[in-house]
Scaffold this active site. Sequence first.
Site, PDB file in Angstrom:
ATOM      1  CG  HIS A 157      -1.710  -1.215   1.443  1.00  0.00           C
ATOM      2  ND1 HIS A 157      -2.941  -1.458   0.893  1.00  0.00           N
ATOM      3  CD2 HIS A 157      -1.383  -2.331   2.158  1.00  0.00           C
ATOM      4  CE1 HIS A 157      -3.360  -2.654   1.271  1.00  0.00           C
ATOM      5  NE2 HIS A 157      -2.430  -3.219   2.031  1.00  0.00           N
ATOM      6  CD  GLU A 179       7.517  12.621 -15.309  1.00  0.00           C
ATOM      7  OE1 GLU A 179       7.304  13.069 -14.186  1.00  0.00           O
ATOM      8  OE2 GLU A 179       7.896  13.344 -16.263  1.00  0.00           O
ATOM      9  CB  SER A 207      12.050  22.748 -15.255  1.00  0.00           C
ATOM     10  OG  SER A 207      11.283  23.915 -15.352  1.00  0.00           O
ATOM     11  CE  LYS A 237      10.810  20.084 -11.006  1.00  0.00           C
ATOM     12  NZ  LYS A 237       9.472  19.773 -11.476  1.00  0.00           N
TER      13      LYS A 237
END
Length: 460
Positions: free
Chosen positions: A156, A290, A277, A283
């Site tokens: 979980h 992804e 970014s 970043k």
Amino acid sequence: MSKVASGKTTTPKAKLLDEFNASIMFDKELYEEDIDGSIAHVKMLQKQDIIDLDSKDKIIEGLNKIKDEIKSGKYDFRIEDEDIHMSIENRLTELIGSDAKKMHTARSRNDQVALDFRMYVLRKDREIINLLIELEKVLLEISKKHTKTLLPGMTHLQHAQPINFAYHMLAYMSMFKRDIERFQSSLERNSVSPIGCAALAGTPYNTDREYEAELLGFKKVSVNCLDTVSDRDFALEILFNISTLMMHISRLSEEIIIWSSSEFGFVELSDEYSTSSSIMPQKKNPDVPELLRGKTGRVYGNLISLLTVLKGLPLAYNKDMQEDKEGVFDSVKSAEISIRILTEALRGMKINSENMLKATKTGHLSATDLADYLTQNCGYAFRDAYKLTGKIVAYADSVQKDISELTLDELRVFESKIESDVLEKLNLENSMNARKSKGGTATCSTLKQIDYFEKWLKEG
Ligand code: ARG
């Protein structure tokens, strides 16, 4: 005039129909299979005295020339030719004249496309297997280095029990091994030759289907021609196999994304395989995992599309079936690039063992070990031990400690039968190493799993 007008009708076809009807812009991907299939077919026709030796030689020479033209980018793919089969036949006619017209004896585009597409799928099964083996090798290398690297095992997405990082990687090795086996069994099952089935009912010519199949490397010849020209199960299989593979890749990607967040800091993708970014200079984004996660969606879509295309079709060939190819090409390309990039991203990924270890210090990962201790040493039934452990966990929380950090005195307040040997049990590394059962996380058990995968990769 479009070639579709060259049979029953003589009315020139509308330009718009040419565009709508044609598959050449995508089925050109099958040119090699189409040429190899035609070469095998004319060899068979000549062996059976259906065409003469001279025509066979001219056709084969012409086909090889066409292959070279396509390979070197000099070939003109024209929409008026409709598909790769007509395109090659028309070009062959330009090159060698009327002998080219003998090539289509005792066959149809229906068995021709079934052959080409099946050969393509079998070739891609093999290529994907090879790419997956490279991925497995990288996972094995990582595993070998981390059989003692502790991290919280989760259920979980909550801290559950301590495991080692190799054990986690070996779970993915297991998934990709099943993927490889799925591609292998599809390869085996679908090595069935369609060539010679003709339009739907076989042919009156004295053909030798076994000979053609053998020339093309098939293990068997199909049994029923009506089924053969209608069958796209092999295409569905590769779409399903890729979908399952991408689901596995997506799950690993999801973990890499979570692990590379600053909240976790378990791994760091190399600069080579991360992006920045456009506005936030600090970043480093995990675009690679992804995109891998994202591509999984279109791959599932391709499977559902083809299942849907096929579901209402009467036997045998229907033009709907031309819609079978683009999704397969797309899924194959997605799978190939995905496996490649995942392999490279994993190869360069930094593993922050210290952060993993730090994370094991929260979440009372050895709580189950305490319950087991109470059961095995203090005469508790497991459910009662579970309850008492819950109370001890609440106490540990109240003094801001992990249960692995409690002293013997603190523990004995709850149960006086607890002895000093409990401290070893609560130690996180010991907790991991206690799980020695077959397939468990203990380093000794993990090493056996590594041996198993290493042997499998060596023996193939
Ligand atoms: N381009 C067609 C396809 O991909 C080839 C088979 C055409 N056969 C036919 N009878 N129209 O399905």
